[in-house]
Design an enzyme around this catalytic site. Structure first.
Site, PDB file in Angstrom:
ATOM      1  N   LYS A 251       0.798  -1.227   0.000  1.00 27.84           N
ATOM      2  CA  LYS A 251       0.000   0.000   0.000  1.00 27.84           C
ATOM      3  C   LYS A 251       0.834   1.282   0.000  1.00 27.84           C
ATOM      4  O   LYS A 251       0.361   2.330  -0.457  1.00 27.84           O
ATOM      5  CB  LYS A 251      -0.948  -0.001   1.202  1.00 27.84           C
ATOM      6  CG  LYS A 251      -2.124  -0.954   1.076  1.00 27.84           C
ATOM      7  CD  LYS A 251      -3.160  -0.439   0.094  1.00 27.84           C
ATOM      8  CE  LYS A 251      -4.446  -1.241   0.159  1.00 27.84           C
ATOM      9  NZ  LYS A 251      -5.489  -0.695  -0.722  1.00 27.84           N
TER      10      LYS A 251
ATOM     11  N   SER B 150       0.752 -10.056  -0.685  1.00 29.00           N
ATOM     12  CA  SER B 150       0.509  -8.610  -0.681  1.00 29.00           C
ATOM     13  C   SER B 150       0.723  -7.927   0.659  1.00 29.00           C
ATOM     14  O   SER B 150       0.879  -6.707   0.709  1.00 29.00           O
ATOM     15  CB  SER B 150      -0.919  -8.331  -1.167  1.00 29.00           C
ATOM     16  OG  SER B 150      -1.867  -8.979  -0.338  1.00 29.00           O
TER      17      SER B 150
END
Length: 422
Positions: free
Chosen positions: A60, A315
């Site tokens: 992110k 992720s």
């Protein structure tokens, strides 16, 4: 509030390459590692893109930093605002501290304290955390209100071209780090920012590579959107895979995904839990639920990927150790190893001993037992949890309970009872 979301705009290869140059000195270049264990298991070459090793333990930071870095002088002076319950908040906080920009981050009041502390640590004196409401939607509404009242730029977690381009830099690193041609790339989908970014880049330089998105069964928002041809809002979602539990995907990611995604795999939450435990026990990788999604999808593709070269994007690794008991429980339930019953025991001496000796199998284990004897009754209900060693042991257990006349109700098969007792 300025969200700057252009739903009709696409992003291109050049946008991702520019983002790569913008963030490369701030964002960690995470490793692309071959997993010998997974490669042997699936009879192919499996590489893991380790975004769990990123400086904020998820991808992110890439999109957040790229977006904030590109703000005008006036926008920087006015500050930024965002809403998040996790990884996006950490990426924004890190960017604010690094670029010396004032930021307000709205988080649900239910956010675990360690996540709040992490955001505060990363943002230092440049970030104010505001706790409000019980859900992300509550925090989002307050962030929008704040942005309008104070003139702050809203940093969207996924529905923004600069954020998407930043997430696409994951793919730039992947393809730069090897000369191999990837046959498949598996990536998780929440709002759609990550897969939109990597899909744009990969399809531009390696169009033969198949892009497979992975969503949790409790929140298949992109799957529904692509199936129906428009963005859908799910009425109810299972928030367990919190990094991918999104009711409504972004308009821009949806538009891009229509062009770059080849398939979507929907994975049960229990399967995700089994994968988290396997990654930890077999590979010493601490993955959050959304981070394990890509690997959890491999069973669904085991025939297609034989002899191929694939990448799974891990992720994120912001997993709360306090959730491990729930993760183990969900995994055992999914694998058919943990079963719960209400058993009516005859209120006579020796009934429990008979159950232990003649109903339980040699490798069955009682994991939970709650029983209170009631006077003047022939039988009394007990709440019993039984773990079997192999899922095939379940049917002999049921047969023995019937043969020995122990009336029972299977809680696993009754969702209302399950949520009440378990």
């Amino acid at each position: 509030m300025s969200q700057q979301v252009e739903t009709k705009k696409n992003i291109h290869l050049e946008d991702v390459l520019i983002a790569h140059q913008t963030i490369k000195d701030v964002v960690d270049h995470t490793p692309l590692q071959k997993s010998d264990l997974l490669s042997e298991r699936y009879e192919c070459e499996v590489y893991l893109k380790r975004e769990d090793l990123q400086n904020v333990r998820s991808f992110k930071i890439r999109g957040a930093y790229n977006k904030i870095k590109k703000l005008s002088k006036k926008e920087r002076e006015n500050g930024i605002v965002c809403a998040s319950a996790g990884n996006h908040a950490q990426g924004v906080a890190y960017a604010c501290q690094h670029l010396k920009i004032d930021g307000k981050i709205f988080m649900p009041a239910t956010t675990p304290k360690q996540k709040i502390n992490r955001v505060t640590f990363l943002g230092k004196e440049f970030v104010e955390v505001v706790l409000t409401g019980d859900t992300f939607d509550d925090a989002y509404a307050k962030a929008a209100e704040c942005g309008t009242e104070e003139g702050r730029t809203f940093i969207h977690p996924f529905d923004d071209p600069d954020v998407i381009a930043g997430q696409g830099t994951v793919a730039v690193e992947m393809l730069n780090d090897t000369e191999k041609d990837f046959d498949y790339v598996f990536a998780s989908i929440g709002g759609g920012g990550l897969i939109s970014g990597i899909g744009t880049y990969i399809k531009s330089v390696s169009p033969q590579t198949r892009i497979v998105g992975v969503e949790p069964a409790g929140a298949p928002s992109m799957h529904e959107a692509l199936k129906k041809g428009s963005v859908q809002t799910l009425q109810h979602i299972d928030g367990f895979v919190d990094g991918a539990a999104v009711k409504t995907v972004g308009c821009l990611p949806f538009h891009i995904c229509q062009q770059v995604i080849d398939d979507i795999v929907v994975v049960p939450e229990g399967k995700v839990c089994t994968t988290i435990l396997s990654l930890y026990n077999e590979n010493a990788i601490v993955a959050e639920p959304a981070g394990a999604l890509s690997i959890a999808a491999l069973d669904a593709y085991k025939d297609q990927i034989k002899g191929k070269t694939i990448v799974c994007i891990v992720s994120g690794g912001n997993n709360d150790i306090g959730r491990m008991q729930e993760i183990k429980e969900r995994s055992k339930l999914y694998e058919g190893l943990q079963h719960y019953f209400i058993v009516n025991f005859p209120q006579r001496a020796g009934a429990l001993r008979e159950f232990l000796d003649e109903v339980l199998g040699p490798t069955d284990d009682i994991t939970r037992f709650e029983y209170t004897k009631k006077n003047n009754r022939e039988s009394g209900p007990a709440f019993v949890g039984i773990e079997v060693k192999h899922k095939e042991d379940y049917f002999p257990l049921i047969e023995r309970m019937n043969q020995k006349a122990f009336p029972f109700t299977e809680i696993n098969k009754d969702s209302q009872l399950f949520h009440l007792f378990v």
